[in-house]
Design a protein around this motif. Sequence first.
Motif, PDB file in Angstrom:
ATOM      1  N   GLU A  22       0.836  -1.209   0.000  1.00  0.00           N
ATOM      2  CA  GLU A  22       0.000   0.000   0.000  1.00  0.00           C
ATOM      3  C   GLU A  22       0.867   1.254   0.000  1.00  0.00           C
ATOM      4  OE1 GLU A  22      -3.807  -1.857   2.513  1.00  0.00           O
ATOM      5  OE2 GLU A  22      -2.436  -0.423   3.444  1.00  0.00           O
ATOM      6  N   ASN A  23       1.877   1.276   0.869  1.00  0.00           N
ATOM      7  CA  ASN A  23       2.763   2.445   0.953  1.00  0.00           C
ATOM      8  C   ASN A  23       3.587   2.612  -0.322  1.00  0.00           C
ATOM      9  OD1 ASN A  23       1.846   2.912   3.573  1.00  0.00           O
ATOM     10  ND2 ASN A  23       3.478   1.714   4.506  1.00  0.00           N
ATOM     11  N   HIS A  73     -10.566  -6.427  -3.958  1.00  0.00           N
ATOM     12  CA  HIS A  73     -11.758  -6.404  -3.111  1.00  0.00           C
ATOM     13  C   HIS A  73     -11.394  -6.093  -1.666  1.00  0.00           C
ATOM     14  CE1 HIS A  73     -13.328  -9.249  -6.394  1.00  0.00           C
ATOM     15  NE2 HIS A  73     -13.861  -8.069  -6.581  1.00  0.00           N
ATOM     16  N   ASP A  74     -10.145  -5.664  -1.467  1.00  0.00           N
ATOM     17  CA  ASP A  74      -9.682  -5.275  -0.136  1.00  0.00           C
ATOM     18  C   ASP A  74     -10.059  -3.809   0.078  1.00  0.00           C
ATOM     19  OD1 ASP A  74      -8.089  -4.302   2.036  1.00  0.00           O
ATOM     20  OD2 ASP A  74      -6.761  -6.034   1.804  1.00  0.00           O
ATOM     21  N   ARG A  75     -11.037  -3.590   0.921  1.00  0.00           N
ATOM     22  CA  ARG A  75     -11.594  -2.242   1.120  1.00  0.00           C
ATOM     23  C   ARG A  75     -10.517  -1.256   1.578  1.00  0.00           C
ATOM     24  NH1 ARG A  75     -16.778  -0.113   2.657  1.00  0.00           N
ATOM     25  NH2 ARG A  75     -16.495   2.127   2.831  1.00  0.00           N
ATOM     26  N   ASN A  76      -9.667  -1.664   2.504  1.00  0.00           N
ATOM     27  CA  ASN A  76      -8.626  -0.765   3.000  1.00  0.00           C
ATOM     28  C   ASN A  76      -7.605  -0.440   1.908  1.00  0.00           C
ATOM     29  OD1 ASN A  76      -7.727   0.455   5.702  1.00  0.00           O
ATOM     30  ND2 ASN A  76      -5.820  -0.417   4.906  1.00  0.00           N
ATOM     31  N   THR A  99      -6.636   3.253   0.156  1.00  0.00           N
ATOM     32  CA  THR A  99      -5.269   3.756   0.299  1.00  0.00           C
ATOM     33  C   THR A  99      -4.583   4.029  -1.031  1.00  0.00           C
ATOM     34  OG1 THR A  99      -5.069   2.458   2.338  1.00  0.00           O
ATOM     35  CG2 THR A  99      -3.037   3.298   1.381  1.00  0.00           C
ATOM     36  N   VAL A 100      -4.757   3.133  -2.024  1.00  0.00           N
ATOM     37  CA  VAL A 100      -3.939   3.172  -3.244  1.00  0.00           C
ATOM     38  C   VAL A 100      -4.551   3.975  -4.398  1.00  0.00           C
ATOM     39  CG1 VAL A 100      -2.880   1.754  -5.044  1.00  0.00           C
ATOM     40  CG2 VAL A 100      -2.752   1.030  -2.654  1.00  0.00           C
ATOM     41  N   PRO A 101      -5.781   3.707  -4.852  1.00  0.00           N
ATOM     42  CA  PRO A 101      -6.274   4.340  -6.080  1.00  0.00           C
ATOM     43  C   PRO A 101      -6.497   5.850  -5.969  1.00  0.00           C
ATOM     44  CG  PRO A 101      -7.559   2.378  -5.548  1.00  0.00           C
ATOM     45  CD  PRO A 101      -6.744   2.707  -4.342  1.00  0.00           C
ATOM     46  N   GLU A 142      -8.399  -6.369   6.436  1.00  0.00           N
ATOM     47  CA  GLU A 142      -8.480  -5.542   7.641  1.00  0.00           C
ATOM     48  C   GLU A 142      -9.918  -5.210   8.011  1.00  0.00           C
ATOM     49  OE1 GLU A 142      -6.910  -1.157   9.090  1.00  0.00           O
ATOM     50  OE2 GLU A 142      -5.687  -2.318   7.686  1.00  0.00           O
ATOM     51  N   ARG A 143     -10.747  -4.897   7.002  1.00  0.00           N
ATOM     52  CA  ARG A 143     -12.129  -4.523   7.303  1.00  0.00           C
ATOM     53  C   ARG A 143     -12.904  -5.682   7.929  1.00  0.00           C
ATOM     54  NH1 ARG A 143     -15.840  -0.701   6.541  1.00  0.00           N
ATOM     55  NH2 ARG A 143     -17.985  -1.286   6.081  1.00  0.00           N
ATOM     56  N   LEU A 144     -12.719  -6.901   7.401  1.00  0.00           N
ATOM     57  CA  LEU A 144     -13.423  -8.058   7.959  1.00  0.00           C
ATOM     58  C   LEU A 144     -12.955  -8.331   9.385  1.00  0.00           C
ATOM     59  CD1 LEU A 144     -15.376 -10.447   7.470  1.00  0.00           C
ATOM     60  CD2 LEU A 144     -13.390 -11.778   6.744  1.00  0.00           C
TER      61      LEU A 144
END
Length: 704
Positions: free
Chosen positions: A365-366, A380-383, A387-389, A664-666
Amino acid sequence: MTTYGELIKTEFPKLDDELFVYVDGIISGGADEFEDSDELYEAIGHVLEEVADEKTESEVRDVCDRILLILRPSSTEVKNEMRILNAPVNIASLAANIETVGEMKSIWMNQRDDGLKVDQRKLEKAEAKLQQKQDKRSGEPTKTVLAKPESASASQMVSKKDNKMDMKGTNRGLDIRIENFDIAYGDRVLLQGADMVMAFGRRYGLIGRNGLGKTTLLRMIAMGQLKIPSHISVLHVEQEVVGDDTPALESVLQCDLVRENLLQQEREITAKINSGHGDEELNSKLSEVYIQLQNIDADKAPARASVILAGLGFTADKQKRPTKEFSGGWRMRLALARALFSRPDLLLLDEPTNMLDMKAIIWLENYLQNWPTTLLVVSHDRNFLDTVPTDIFHLHTQRIDTYKGNYDNFIKIKTEKLKNQQREYEAQMAHRSHIQEFIDRFRYNANRASSVQSKIKMLEKLPELKPVEKETEVVLKFPDTEKLSPPILQLDEISFWYEKGKPIFEGVNLGATMESRICIVGDNGAGKTTLLKIVMGFLTPTKGARNVHRNLKFGYFSQHHVDQLEMKGCSVELLASEFPGRPTEEYRRQLGSFGVSGDLALQSIESLSGGQKSRVAFAKMCMALPNFLILDEPTNHLDIETIEALGKAINKFTGGIILVSHDERLIRMVCQELWVCGGGKIVAIEGGFDEYRKIIEKELEAVA
């Protein structure tokens, strides 16, 4: 004055409608598309000659001359219109000052000219028909090309101007426009008339429900079935690196072909010099190679590759190991590392977080927040999407909508947009109802006849609004269970190691109840899956005791269960083979409780998307009515809506759950306890996921 269409039909009466549409599509771009009649002949001559009867090539060329004269004024007329300017004219400054007047627009303004498009499907159809005629004429049997069942196909409208620039090598822009394209999978249309515009240097997240065609779209772009400028380099991370004796670090460095070529030249020239060649040119060539290596910072490449590998979990020791010693998951990480090191103009990533642990996800992500080229990622990773797009592509109802900002911003804009559409629809329906009420009331009143007619015309002129399309809500439902009296599950002083190996973990004391919502986190290889297998009794601990309730019944979900589903039949047949003797309605009801209903339940499992296969695996797991669920990476390939539904289903489940996940969200949504695997131990940490994330970020800072 005769049009070129009339001329063609007069000269070539056997030209049928389909071939005429093909020829007309080429000519309709205008005379400026052709430098002379020879170029026009090259474009359409082969078609006209097939239906020309006794006409010779020179006669067909003569017709092309006449067509061009119709399209373009004669040279004498052009000369009469020429004017000599007293001074140079700066067209750019003129265009900047020109304003649109009424319906008139400046010819210098950038406009999308749909007349300069080639319909790829019509083109292929016309060419296929022409080929059939040629085969018939030559006496050879006609070859019929049948489309493979259940295979993906694409067509798009391509600008002839852009196509010419691409062929001549004059197009150097790095922005990407894929306009008016269709994608089908077998007989099912996935996208119709869709557009994608990607500005260089921006990061795009592609989202949408399972089975709508996100992965297919990425493959179409990577394989060139959707045309983009040929000078733009594209890399799609899809296949793992082939295992051989090449060290991991060297495997990444080999991606830089320019650097590798220069280093090879350096080795060859140095070898010649050392062998006694007295050619002075060799020294100058070697100096040129050194200058080029310096210009591309070749000496910094190993350090950059090492940083990427370390971020993705490769220790210094692993970076030296040959690629053949790594498992499939680690080779996929290596493929991702090679892509990040290569820095193509367009990087395509499909669910990159599936193969990573939490530490590697946070690093990725960073890292991607500073990505220098264009990125298109399916996730499909909400976090990760928050962070990225920098932009979001939303694929739905056979089209793609573009939103500025991250996923959170997309949700806000989309929600507001749907509210406005609903308000507008309700307001118009109320207005229509009011007008219709007036018409019905005074329809037969002669004194109000003119008013009624006026209202009828008003009603006809109102734009027809369609009801707001809402995506169906995904619902997952785990079976109800009966309570068991404690103790349910207890691990006392558990230690485990494989033969002749060091301990995976030692001295583990853990317990779970029917109310447990436990999440196990840690680096890949830290022992998470091993612990799950000990909990379920698949592995016997080397030391310690495992105690479970005699009525405890485990339900185990793992990604390899999804991969090992029988692909030939449909979902109903799969459940019938695993749990025979039950009515078909029961199998369909079970599949329906996990969102596999209607025709989807009768579709071959092979043709389902990854997320749909996961739902089938959930239905199969729950058919045995377990009362304690072990879920190992259950979110892989599930869309965001299904992950939300999974979280709700977990919270409603009346049995216990142990979960291994990197979503992370789940984790935040369902888990009450957090167990961390690492360093030969398994410990519960206070502070939950926030505390665990702080620990990871400190570790990453120390590595950096």
